[in-house]
Design a protein around this motif. Structure first.
Motif, PDB file in Angstrom:
ATOM      1  N   PHE A 169       0.704  -1.316  -0.166  1.00 25.67           N
ATOM      2  CA  PHE A 169      -0.089   0.004   0.124  1.00 25.67           C
ATOM      3  C   PHE A 169       0.641   1.202  -0.070  1.00 25.67           C
ATOM      4  O   PHE A 169       0.439   2.399   0.383  1.00 25.67           O
ATOM      5  N   GLY A 170       2.180   1.025  -0.106  1.00 25.02           N
ATOM      6  CA  GLY A 170       2.886   2.185  -0.169  1.00 25.02           C
ATOM      7  C   GLY A 170       3.435   2.691   1.549  1.00 25.02           C
ATOM      8  O   GLY A 170       3.238   2.029   2.282  1.00 25.02           O
ATOM      9  N   VAL A 171       4.161   3.620   1.594  1.00 23.30           N
ATOM     10  CA  VAL A 171       4.812   3.781   2.810  1.00 23.30           C
ATOM     11  C   VAL A 171       3.668   4.372   3.629  1.00 23.30           C
ATOM     12  O   VAL A 171       3.570   3.807   4.856  1.00 23.30           O
ATOM     13  N   LEU A 172       2.723   5.383   3.432  1.00 26.26           N
ATOM     14  CA  LEU A 172       1.750   5.786   4.106  1.00 26.26           C
ATOM     15  C   LEU A 172       0.540   4.481   4.274  1.00 26.26           C
ATOM     16  O   LEU A 172       0.211   4.416   5.561  1.00 26.26           O
ATOM     17  N   GLY A 173       0.263   3.893   3.502  1.00 23.66           N
ATOM     18  CA  GLY A 173      -0.777   2.717   3.592  1.00 23.66           C
ATOM     19  C   GLY A 173       0.024   1.709   4.409  1.00 23.66           C
ATOM     20  O   GLY A 173      -0.845   1.212   5.471  1.00 23.66           O
ATOM     21  N   ASP A 174       1.006   1.461   4.178  1.00 24.12           N
ATOM     22  CA  ASP A 174       1.870   0.394   5.345  1.00 24.12           C
ATOM     23  C   ASP A 174       1.791   0.816   6.629  1.00 24.12           C
ATOM     24  O   ASP A 174       1.507   0.191   7.755  1.00 24.12           O
ATOM     25  N   LEU A 175       1.959   2.268   6.925  1.00 23.33           N
ATOM     26  CA  LEU A 175       2.015   2.865   8.195  1.00 23.33           C
ATOM     27  C   LEU A 175       0.530   2.584   8.757  1.00 23.33           C
ATOM     28  O   LEU A 175       0.491   2.399   9.853  1.00 23.33           O
ATOM     29  N   VAL A 176      -0.434   3.085   8.025  1.00 20.25           N
ATOM     30  CA  VAL A 176      -1.900   2.806   8.643  1.00 20.25           C
ATOM     31  C   VAL A 176      -2.280   1.453   8.785  1.00 20.25           C
ATOM     32  O   VAL A 176      -2.694   1.177  10.022  1.00 20.25           O
ATOM     33  N   VAL A 177      -1.751   0.470   8.028  1.00 16.36           N
ATOM     34  CA  VAL A 177      -2.067  -0.795   8.196  1.00 16.36           C
ATOM     35  C   VAL A 177      -1.395  -1.260   9.611  1.00 16.36           C
ATOM     36  O   VAL A 177      -2.257  -1.961  10.573  1.00 16.36           O
ATOM     37  N   GLY A 178      -0.120  -0.927   9.683  1.00 21.58           N
ATOM     38  CA  GLY A 178       0.528  -1.213  10.658  1.00 21.58           C
ATOM     39  C   GLY A 178      -0.042  -0.609  12.161  1.00 21.58           C
ATOM     40  O   GLY A 178      -0.122  -1.305  13.260  1.00 21.58           O
ATOM     41  N   VAL A 179      -0.471   0.527  12.249  1.00 29.09           N
ATOM     42  CA  VAL A 179      -0.828   1.107  13.546  1.00 29.09           C
ATOM     43  C   VAL A 179      -2.242   0.717  13.741  1.00 29.09           C
ATOM     44  O   VAL A 179      -2.414   0.198  14.799  1.00 29.09           O
ATOM     45  N   VAL A 180      -3.012   0.672  12.613  1.00 26.84           N
ATOM     46  CA  VAL A 180      -4.313  -0.095  12.973  1.00 26.84           C
ATOM     47  C   VAL A 180      -4.224  -1.592  13.719  1.00 26.84           C
ATOM     48  O   VAL A 180      -4.917  -2.058  14.277  1.00 26.84           O
ATOM     49  N   GLY A 181      -3.341  -2.204  12.602  1.00 23.44           N
ATOM     50  CA  GLY A 181      -3.140  -3.617  13.042  1.00 23.44           C
ATOM     51  C   GLY A 181      -2.532  -3.798  14.463  1.00 23.44           C
ATOM     52  O   GLY A 181      -2.913  -4.686  15.235  1.00 23.44           O
ATOM     53  N   ALA A 182      -1.734  -2.845  15.092  1.00 24.58           N
ATOM     54  CA  ALA A 182      -1.303  -2.738  16.429  1.00 24.58           C
ATOM     55  C   ALA A 182      -2.568  -2.630  17.315  1.00 24.58           C
ATOM     56  O   ALA A 182      -2.529  -3.438  18.341  1.00 24.58           O
ATOM     57  N   PHE A 183      -3.769  -1.790  17.000  1.00 24.08           N
ATOM     58  CA  PHE A 183      -4.798  -1.890  17.889  1.00 24.08           C
ATOM     59  C   PHE A 183      -5.518  -3.181  17.819  1.00 24.08           C
ATOM     60  O   PHE A 183      -5.795  -3.832  18.785  1.00 24.08           O
ATOM     61  N   ILE A 184      -5.429  -3.884  16.668  1.00 20.19           N
ATOM     62  CA  ILE A 184      -6.130  -5.079  16.310  1.00 20.19           C
ATOM     63  C   ILE A 184      -5.412  -6.226  17.150  1.00 20.19           C
ATOM     64  O   ILE A 184      -6.258  -6.919  17.930  1.00 20.19           O
ATOM     65  N   GLY A 185      -4.173  -6.356  16.955  1.00 17.38           N
ATOM     66  CA  GLY A 185      -3.344  -7.072  17.730  1.00 17.38           C
ATOM     67  C   GLY A 185      -3.509  -7.115  19.222  1.00 17.38           C
ATOM     68  O   GLY A 185      -3.575  -8.069  19.653  1.00 17.38           O
ATOM     69  N   GLY A 186      -3.340  -6.127  19.705  1.00 17.56           N
ATOM     70  CA  GLY A 186      -3.679  -5.516  21.182  1.00 17.56           C
ATOM     71  C   GLY A 186      -4.963  -6.095  21.668  1.00 17.56           C
ATOM     72  O   GLY A 186      -4.985  -6.760  22.778  1.00 17.56           O
ATOM     73  N   PHE A 187      -6.138  -5.933  20.769  1.00 11.60           N
ATOM     74  CA  PHE A 187      -7.491  -6.277  21.191  1.00 11.60           C
ATOM     75  C   PHE A 187      -7.433  -7.677  21.212  1.00 11.60           C
ATOM     76  O   PHE A 187      -7.985  -8.462  22.087  1.00 11.60           O
ATOM     77  N   VAL A 188      -7.030  -8.256  19.923  1.00  9.10           N
ATOM     78  CA  VAL A 188      -6.991  -9.834  20.015  1.00  9.10           C
ATOM     79  C   VAL A 188      -6.130 -10.404  21.056  1.00  9.10           C
ATOM     80  O   VAL A 188      -6.661 -11.498  21.815  1.00  9.10           O
ATOM     81  N   PHE A 189      -4.909 -10.039  21.755  1.00  9.69           N
ATOM     82  CA  PHE A 189      -4.049 -10.711  22.301  1.00  9.69           C
ATOM     83  C   PHE A 189      -4.813 -10.560  23.965  1.00  9.69           C
ATOM     84  O   PHE A 189      -4.827 -11.356  24.729  1.00  9.69           O
ATOM     85  N   ARG A 190      -5.503  -9.379  24.228  1.00  7.59           N
ATOM     86  CA  ARG A 190      -5.870  -9.156  25.607  1.00  7.59           C
ATOM     87  C   ARG A 190      -7.286  -9.981  25.586  1.00  7.59           C
ATOM     88  O   ARG A 190      -7.571 -10.518  26.623  1.00  7.59           O
ATOM     89  N   ALA A 191      -8.006 -10.125  24.491  1.00  7.24           N
ATOM     90  CA  ALA A 191      -9.255 -11.177  24.426  1.00  7.24           C
ATOM     91  C   ALA A 191      -8.760 -12.609  24.727  1.00  7.24           C
ATOM     92  O   ALA A 191      -9.740 -13.180  25.237  1.00  7.24           O
ATOM     93  N   LEU A 192      -7.655 -13.022  24.369  1.00 12.59           N
ATOM     94  CA  LEU A 192      -7.314 -14.166  24.813  1.00 12.59           C
ATOM     95  C   LEU A 192      -6.649 -14.519  25.792  1.00 12.59           C
ATOM     96  O   LEU A 192      -6.024 -15.589  26.239  1.00 12.59           O
TER      97      LEU A 192
END
Length: 81
Positions: A26-49
């Motif tokens: 997704f380019g640099v900006l897209g990768d940044l957005v995917v990574g930041v949103v992914g960090a929130f998703i990952g944190g949520f999933v890990f806490r839920a588990l």
């Protein structure tokens, strides 16, 4: 971790997820957005588990990358539909 550190982790996680999932990036900006949103998703999933990988750069990067992979998987499902 400060804002700059969070953004750097997000950028690296988005890039790693793009490499792991194989496909057009997704380019640099897209990768940044995917990574930041992914960090929130990952944190949520890990806490839920009930998993707490610990503090620091490497655990944060792992959680953010896993979340970014989940996000990329979902984005690709939606794009197919």
């Amino acid at each position: 971790m400060g804002l700059i550190g969070f953004l750097i982790i997000g950028l690296i996680a988005g890039w790693l997820a793009g490499k792991i999932m194989r496909g057009g990036g997704f380019g640099v900006l897209g990768d940044l957005v995917v990574g930041v949103v992914g960090a929130f998703i990952g944190g949520f999933v890990f806490r839920a588990l009930g998993l707490f990988p610990g503090a620091g750069i490497l655990p944060s990067l792992i959680v953010a990358t896993i979340g970014a992979i989940i996000l990329l998987f979902l984005i690709r499902l939606v794009k197919r539909a």
